[in-house]
Design a protein around this motif. Structure first.
Motif, short mmCIF file in Angstrom:
data_model
loop_
_atom_site.label_atom_id
_atom_site.label_comp_id
_atom_site.label_asym_id
_atom_site.label_seq_id
_atom_site.Cartn_x
_atom_site.Cartn_y
_atom_site.Cartn_z
N ALA A 60 -4.02 0.43 10.74
CA ALA A 60 -3.82 0.01 9.35
C ALA A 60 -3.98 -1.50 9.17
CB ALA A 60 -2.44 0.46 8.88
N HIS B 147 -2.35 5.85 6.60
CA HIS B 147 -2.38 4.40 6.67
C HIS B 147 -3.44 3.90 7.64
CE1 HIS B 147 -0.09 5.59 10.15
NE2 HIS B 147 0.05 4.36 10.57
N TRP C 4 2.09 -0.60 4.86
CA TRP C 4 2.11 0.63 4.08
C TRP C 4 3.52 1.20 4.03
CZ3 TRP C 4 -2.43 3.32 2.26
CH2 TRP C 4 -3.60 2.59 2.46
N ARG C 5 3.83 1.90 2.95
CA ARG C 5 5.09 2.63 2.82
C ARG C 5 4.86 4.03 3.39
NH1 ARG C 5 7.12 5.90 -1.68
NH2 ARG C 5 9.40 6.01 -1.63
N ASN D 81 0.80 -1.21 0.00
CA ASN D 81 0.00 0.00 0.00
C ASN D 81 0.84 1.27 0.00
OD1 ASN D 81 -2.69 -1.24 0.25
ND2 ASN D 81 -1.89 -1.97 2.20
N GLU D 82 0.34 2.26 -0.70
CA GLU D 82 0.96 3.58 -0.77
C GLU D 82 -0.07 4.60 -0.35
OE1 GLU D 82 4.14 5.11 -0.94
OE2 GLU D 82 4.44 4.40 -2.99
N GLY D 83 0.35 5.60 0.44
CA GLY D 83 -0.55 6.66 0.86
C GLY D 83 -0.93 7.57 -0.29
N ARG E 272 -9.39 3.49 1.66
CA ARG E 272 -8.82 4.37 0.65
C ARG E 272 -9.76 5.51 0.23
NH1 ARG E 272 -4.21 3.02 -1.90
NH2 ARG E 272 -3.24 1.03 -1.39
#
Length: 374
Positions: free
Chosen positions: A122, A59, A32-33, A11-13, A147
């Motif tokens: 998260a 996240h 998440w990053r 996952n990316e924000g 999301r």
């Protein structure tokens, strides 16, 4: 709130390019990053304690419970007594397993009797949604909105000035929220603004739509920088919350650590007739927990870390759940679960085994530093 359980990173924000342009160092967190730091953890920590900082915590999960009787349904499910608050307020609460372990800790936003908005952690969002869906009547819908929304935390003694600079309405009361219009370059964004946070300082959490996140963060950061503040990452978030003794899921709360053990029994509506895990946690409270959370402050040089043994004399009495160097106190601090069989009290000295060397510590009251949230 949070967890450092590490599912596969997928996952990316909503604003990775903005973080990259600010020179962020990234790390995986809860799948998440996420930005770990920008200028450095100590600098960001100090900015929040003395001025203001802004965190991207998108996240965090988001979920909606909606339908006739949604508030009553959530109150029958989660630990805290939702009946003690009203629309426009938020509440810290827990989703418990049948044996009293903590599936997650989360914030519940009371929108109306037919709508409760949840912000879980998260990595635990799917578990919370599944636990609620499993017992929801047909008229109640539980929707994962992970999301759909971003979350930005503006924290520090000058946080109110940030919102004044934005020209947005905001709540005065602690744990209250408003749905406000925030002027941005593209016009105006609808943002849910709640007076809460995870640092021990006065602060606000802003929840815009995922699509509006870049414009809202840019507007917020402009105000933060004008007040001498900084963007802050998960590294500073962890040192700040540890200084406050705030529980982190996966550390002080977990499926094998109950709210009674983890020091958040205040988030349980003990007089409620029904909630997940009630029978187990009521029995544990009556019998006394088998272990208890304490704060430990180092009396000499050394940094305690999660998993390090806690000793009294030659005897192992517990384990560090969270440990760090406190930028405020300029010494090591730790949260530790200590076996109830060992009599430990504030003012006692214990040792933490730091890779074979004993680090002398004093048992202290939490928080380690003064709370300024209200």
């Amino acid at each position: 709130m949070g967890t450092d359980d590490q599912p596969e990173l997928v996952n990316e924000g909503p604003i990775p390019q903005i973080h990259e342009s600010l020179g962020a160092k990234f790390a995986p967190f809860g799948g998440w990053r996420m930005p770990l730091s920008y200028a450095g953890v100590v600098s960001e920590h100090t900015a929040v304690r003395e001025r203001v900082g802004v965190f991207d915590v998108s996240h965090l999960g988001k979920a909606l419970v909606a339908g006739p009787g949604a508030a009553e349904f959530v109150n029958r499910s989660l630990s805290n007594d939702l009946g003690r608050i009203r629309p426009g307020k938020a509440q810290y609460t827990l989703c418990l397993a049948p044996d009293g372990g903590v599936i997650d800790d989360l914030i519940a936003y009371y929108v109306s009797d037919e709508e409760i908005f949840l912000v879980p952690n998260a990595a635990n969002t799917a578990s919370v949604v599944a636990a609620l869906e499993a017992v929801a009547p047909p008229e109640i819908r539980v929707t994962d909105q992970h999301r759909d929304y971003a979350v930005f935390a503006v924290q520090g003694p000058r946080s109110q000035e940030v919102l004044d600079g934005l020209g947005a309405a905001y709540p005065e009361e602690y744990m209250a929220y408003v749905d406000a219009q925030v002027p941005v370059e593209t016009g105006a964004a609808t943002v849910r603004i709640c007076r809460t946070g995870y640092t021990g300082e006065r602060g606000y959490e802003l929840i815009p739509s995922w699509a509006d996140a870049p414009a809202v963060f840019t507007a917020v950061l402009e105000q933060v920088k004008a007040l001498g503040g900084e963007p802050a990452g998960l590294g500073a978030r962890d040192t700040l919350r540890t200084e406050m003794g705030y529980a982190l899921h996966g550390h002080e709360l977990a499926l094998d650590i109950s709210p009674v053990q983890g020091g958040v029994g205040w988030a349980v509506g003990w007089k409620k007739p029904e909630f997940f895990g009630r029978e187990a946690v009521v029995a544990e409270k009556e019998q006394g927990p088998r272990r208890k959370l304490f704060g430990l402050k180092a009396l000499e040089s050394g940094v305690p870390r999660r998993g390090y043994p806690v000793r009294k004399g030659d005897e192992a009495i517990g384990e560090v759940t969270s440990g760090t160097f406190s930028p405020t106190l300029k010494t090591g601090v730790a949260l530790a679960l200590v076996d109830a069989a060992h009599a430990v009290a504030v003012g006692d000295q214990v040792g933490i085994d730091v890779r074979g060397r004993e680090l002398r510590c004093e048992v202290v009251d939490l928080p380690f530093v003064q709370s300024n949230v209200r």
